[in-house]
Design a protein around this motif. Structure first.
Motif, PDB file in Angstrom:
ATOM      1  N   VAL A 107       0.855  -1.184   0.000  1.00 18.61           N
ATOM      2  CA  VAL A 107       0.000   0.000   0.000  1.00 18.61           C
ATOM      3  C   VAL A 107       0.894   1.239   0.000  1.00 18.61           C
ATOM      4  CG1 VAL A 107      -1.891  -1.156   1.218  1.00 18.61           C
ATOM      5  CG2 VAL A 107      -0.215   0.152   2.511  1.00 18.61           C
ATOM      6  N   THR A 108       0.297   2.380  -0.283  1.00 18.96           N
ATOM      7  CA  THR A 108       1.025   3.642  -0.212  1.00 18.96           C
ATOM      8  C   THR A 108       0.239   4.630   0.633  1.00 18.96           C
ATOM      9  OG1 THR A 108      -0.012   4.499  -2.221  1.00 18.96           O
ATOM     10  CG2 THR A 108       2.085   3.327  -2.494  1.00 18.96           C
ATOM     11  N   PHE A 109       0.963   5.609   1.167  1.00 16.87           N
ATOM     12  CA  PHE A 109       0.323   6.727   1.853  1.00 16.87           C
ATOM     13  C   PHE A 109       1.166   7.967   1.604  1.00 16.87           C
ATOM     14  CE2 PHE A 109       3.269   5.229   5.111  1.00 16.87           C
ATOM     15  CZ  PHE A 109       3.753   6.402   5.690  1.00 16.87           C
ATOM     16  N   THR A 110       0.574   9.124   1.834  1.00 12.12           N
ATOM     17  CA  THR A 110       1.274  10.384   1.638  1.00 12.12           C
ATOM     18  C   THR A 110       1.776  10.890   2.985  1.00 12.12           C
ATOM     19  OG1 THR A 110      -0.125  10.894  -0.250  1.00 12.12           O
ATOM     20  CG2 THR A 110       1.064  12.734   0.748  1.00 12.12           C
ATOM     21  N   ALA A 111       3.064  11.205   3.038  1.00 14.27           N
ATOM     22  CA  ALA A 111       3.666  11.731   4.271  1.00 14.27           C
ATOM     23  C   ALA A 111       3.049  13.089   4.581  1.00 14.27           C
ATOM     24  CB  ALA A 111       5.172  11.858   4.095  1.00 14.27           C
ATOM     25  N   PRO A 112       3.020  13.450   5.844  1.00 14.27           N
ATOM     26  CA  PRO A 112       2.481  14.773   6.213  1.00 14.27           C
ATOM     27  C   PRO A 112       3.248  15.901   5.519  1.00 14.27           C
ATOM     28  CG  PRO A 112       2.763  13.395   8.155  1.00 14.27           C
ATOM     29  CD  PRO A 112       3.416  12.672   7.014  1.00 14.27           C
ATOM     30  N   ALA A 113       2.569  17.036   5.308  1.00 16.52           N
ATOM     31  CA  ALA A 113       3.188  18.205   4.679  1.00 16.52           C
ATOM     32  C   ALA A 113       4.047  18.977   5.677  1.00 16.52           C
ATOM     33  CB  ALA A 113       2.108  19.117   4.103  1.00 16.52           C
ATOM     34  N   LYS A 114       3.795  18.779   6.946  1.00 18.25           N
ATOM     35  CA  LYS A 114       4.520  19.499   7.999  1.00 18.25           C
ATOM     36  C   LYS A 114       5.734  18.698   8.454  1.00 18.25           C
ATOM     37  CE  LYS A 114       3.888  21.465  12.585  1.00 18.25           C
ATOM     38  NZ  LYS A 114       2.998  21.579  13.738  1.00 18.25           N
ATOM     39  N   ALA A 115       6.902  19.355   8.483  1.00 15.35           N
ATOM     40  CA  ALA A 115       8.128  18.703   8.940  1.00 15.35           C
ATOM     41  C   ALA A 115       7.982  18.295  10.401  1.00 15.35           C
ATOM     42  CB  ALA A 115       9.315  19.642   8.763  1.00 15.35           C
ATOM     43  N   GLY A 116       8.622  17.198  10.746  1.00 19.01           N
ATOM     44  CA  GLY A 116       8.585  16.735  12.124  1.00 19.01           C
ATOM     45  C   GLY A 116       8.858  15.251  12.209  1.00 19.01           C
ATOM     46  N   SER A 117       8.775  14.748  13.421  1.00 23.03           N
ATOM     47  CA  SER A 117       8.990  13.329  13.689  1.00 23.03           C
ATOM     48  C   SER A 117       7.645  12.701  14.024  1.00 23.03           C
ATOM     49  CB  SER A 117       9.963  13.186  14.865  1.00 23.03           C
ATOM     50  OG  SER A 117      10.203  11.835  15.131  1.00 23.03           O
ATOM     51  N   TYR A 118       7.295  11.637  13.312  1.00 21.87           N
ATOM     52  CA  TYR A 118       5.993  10.999  13.459  1.00 21.87           C
ATOM     53  C   TYR A 118       6.174   9.525  13.848  1.00 21.87           C
ATOM     54  CZ  TYR A 118       4.252  15.117  10.990  1.00 21.87           C
ATOM     55  OH  TYR A 118       3.939  16.401  10.625  1.00 21.87           O
ATOM     56  N   PRO A 119       6.064   9.230  15.140  1.00 27.40           N
ATOM     57  CA  PRO A 119       6.128   7.825  15.548  1.00 27.40           C
ATOM     58  C   PRO A 119       4.910   7.076  15.028  1.00 27.40           C
ATOM     59  CG  PRO A 119       6.281   9.311  17.451  1.00 27.40           C
ATOM     60  CD  PRO A 119       5.917  10.129  16.261  1.00 27.40           C
ATOM     61  N   TYR A 120       5.098   5.784  14.723  1.00 27.02           N
ATOM     62  CA  TYR A 120       3.981   4.971  14.265  1.00 27.02           C
ATOM     63  C   TYR A 120       4.078   3.578  14.865  1.00 27.02           C
ATOM     64  CZ  TYR A 120       7.382   3.371  10.747  1.00 27.02           C
ATOM     65  OH  TYR A 120       8.490   2.879  10.108  1.00 27.02           O
ATOM     66  N   ILE A 121       2.940   2.875  14.824  1.00 30.42           N
ATOM     67  CA  ILE A 121       2.844   1.509  15.331  1.00 30.42           C
ATOM     68  C   ILE A 121       1.990   0.679  14.381  1.00 30.42           C
ATOM     69  CG2 ILE A 121       3.032   2.212  17.762  1.00 30.42           C
ATOM     70  CD1 ILE A 121      -0.060   1.729  17.948  1.00 30.42           C
ATOM     71  N   CYS A 122       1.958  -0.613  14.635  1.00 28.72           N
ATOM     72  CA  CYS A 122       0.948  -1.484  14.039  1.00 28.72           C
ATOM     73  C   CYS A 122      -0.154  -1.563  15.086  1.00 28.72           C
ATOM     74  CB  CYS A 122       1.528  -2.875  13.759  1.00 28.72           C
ATOM     75  SG  CYS A 122       0.270  -4.094  13.299  1.00 28.72           S
ATOM     76  N   THR A 123      -1.359  -1.141  14.741  1.00 27.82           N
ATOM     77  CA  THR A 123      -2.435  -1.142  15.739  1.00 27.82           C
ATOM     78  C   THR A 123      -2.858  -2.551  16.137  1.00 27.82           C
ATOM     79  OG1 THR A 123      -4.120  -0.929  14.011  1.00 27.82           O
ATOM     80  CG2 THR A 123      -3.320   1.110  15.027  1.00 27.82           C
ATOM     81  N   ILE A 124      -2.554  -3.532  15.301  1.00 32.00           N
ATOM     82  CA  ILE A 124      -2.880  -4.923  15.626  1.00 32.00           C
ATOM     83  C   ILE A 124      -1.830  -5.510  16.560  1.00 32.00           C
ATOM     84  CG2 ILE A 124      -3.260  -7.232  14.647  1.00 32.00           C
ATOM     85  CD1 ILE A 124      -4.012  -5.740  11.982  1.00 32.00           C
ATOM     86  N   HIS A 125      -0.575  -5.090  16.371  1.00 29.24           N
ATOM     87  CA  HIS A 125       0.560  -5.570  17.168  1.00 29.24           C
ATOM     88  C   HIS A 125       1.317  -4.340  17.674  1.00 29.24           C
ATOM     89  CE1 HIS A 125      -0.230  -8.451  13.812  1.00 29.24           C
ATOM     90  NE2 HIS A 125      -0.350  -9.269  14.846  1.00 29.24           N
ATOM     91  N   PRO A 126       0.834  -3.672  18.740  1.00 30.40           N
ATOM     92  CA  PRO A 126       1.375  -2.375  19.176  1.00 30.40           C
ATOM     93  C   PRO A 126       2.846  -2.401  19.599  1.00 30.40           C
ATOM     94  CG  PRO A 126      -0.683  -2.880  20.326  1.00 30.40           C
ATOM     95  CD  PRO A 126      -0.331  -4.076  19.511  1.00 30.40           C
ATOM     96  N   PHE A 127       3.419  -3.582  19.777  1.00 32.88           N
ATOM     97  CA  PHE A 127       4.849  -3.653  20.100  1.00 32.88           C
ATOM     98  C   PHE A 127       5.707  -3.325  18.878  1.00 32.88           C
ATOM     99  CE2 PHE A 127       3.455  -7.896  18.893  1.00 32.88           C
ATOM    100  CZ  PHE A 127       4.399  -8.281  17.944  1.00 32.88           C
ATOM    101  N   MET A 128       5.102  -3.328  17.682  1.00 35.91           N
ATOM    102  CA  MET A 128       5.813  -2.964  16.458  1.00 35.91           C
ATOM    103  C   MET A 128       5.818  -1.443  16.350  1.00 35.91           C
ATOM    104  SD  MET A 128       4.127  -5.739  13.795  1.00 35.91           S
ATOM    105  CE  MET A 128       4.873  -4.954  12.360  1.00 35.91           C
ATOM    106  N   LYS A 129       7.026  -0.848  16.313  1.00 34.87           N
ATOM    107  CA  LYS A 129       7.136   0.605  16.330  1.00 34.87           C
ATOM    108  C   LYS A 129       8.148   1.090  15.304  1.00 34.87           C
ATOM    109  CE  LYS A 129       5.965   0.752  21.190  1.00 34.87           C
ATOM    110  NZ  LYS A 129       6.246   1.265  22.487  1.00 34.87           N
ATOM    111  N   GLY A 130       7.953   2.313  14.838  1.00 36.20           N
ATOM    112  CA  GLY A 130       8.883   2.955  13.933  1.00 36.20           C
ATOM    113  C   GLY A 130       8.667   4.446  13.977  1.00 36.20           C
ATOM    114  N   THR A 131       9.486   5.174  13.209  1.00 38.22           N
ATOM    115  CA  THR A 131       9.366   6.626  13.156  1.00 38.22           C
ATOM    116  C   THR A 131       9.549   7.094  11.723  1.00 38.22           C
ATOM    117  OG1 THR A 131      10.290   6.827  15.391  1.00 38.22           O
ATOM    118  CG2 THR A 131      10.293   8.813  14.029  1.00 38.22           C
ATOM    119  N   LEU A 132       8.628   7.963  11.281  1.00 38.72           N
ATOM    120  CA  LEU A 132       8.748   8.628   9.997  1.00 38.72           C
ATOM    121  C   LEU A 132       9.176  10.050  10.287  1.00 38.72           C
ATOM    122  CD1 LEU A 132       8.271   8.397   6.888  1.00 38.72           C
ATOM    123  CD2 LEU A 132       6.061   9.479   7.317  1.00 38.72           C
TER     124      LEU A 132
END
Length: 135
Positions: A107-132
């Motif tokens: 799948v694809t998604f569009t990154a936010p237009a505002k600069a910054g750090s965006y932590p993310y998770i898998c909502t099904i497996h919340p122990f999975m984490k990353g940062t965009l």
């Protein structure tokens, strides 16, 4: 090919289906044109529009790379290489959310237009984490 089909009269539908599958796969094979052969996308966005560097893979219940830096508004491609469904969902204000990504899908998604750090998770497996990181 007509002769091959004639020789299959009276065969079970399974045999005929297998022969048809072989013929279709043979006709669709990539003979070194450089294509990846995969065109699956669960989003209306074209994966090619995001470029080759903006990719996140999911494998063994982990995001890779764990941190990805992209330009504002970039298209990010996410491929689920696991055998179970995952999501890639920004925490907090939910700046992005892929929804469910079935096993083997992209799948694809569009990154936010505002600069910054965006932590993310898998909502099904919340122990999975990353940062965009958008910058």
């Amino acid at each position: 090919m007509v002769g091959a089909a004639r020789g299959l009269r009276g065969r079970s539908p399974g045999v005929l289906g297998a022969v048809c599958l072989v013929l279709v796969l043979t006709g669709c094979s990539d003979s070194g044109s450089g294509g990846s052969g995969s065109t699956a996308s669960a989003s209306a966005s074209s994966p090619a529009a995001g470029g080759g560097a903006n990719r996140i893979g999911i494998k063994n219940f982990a995001f890779g790379p764990g941190t990805l830096t992209v330009k504002p508004g970039s298209v990010v491609t996410v491929t689920n290489n696991d055998s179970t469904t995952h999501t890639l969902t920004a925490t907090g204000a939910k700046a992005f959310d892929t929804g469910d990504i079935a096993a083997g899908k992209t799948v694809t998604f569009t990154a936010p237009a505002k600069a910054g750090s965006y932590p993310y998770i898998c909502t099904i497996h919340p122990f999975m984490k990353g940062t965009l990181t958008v910058g």
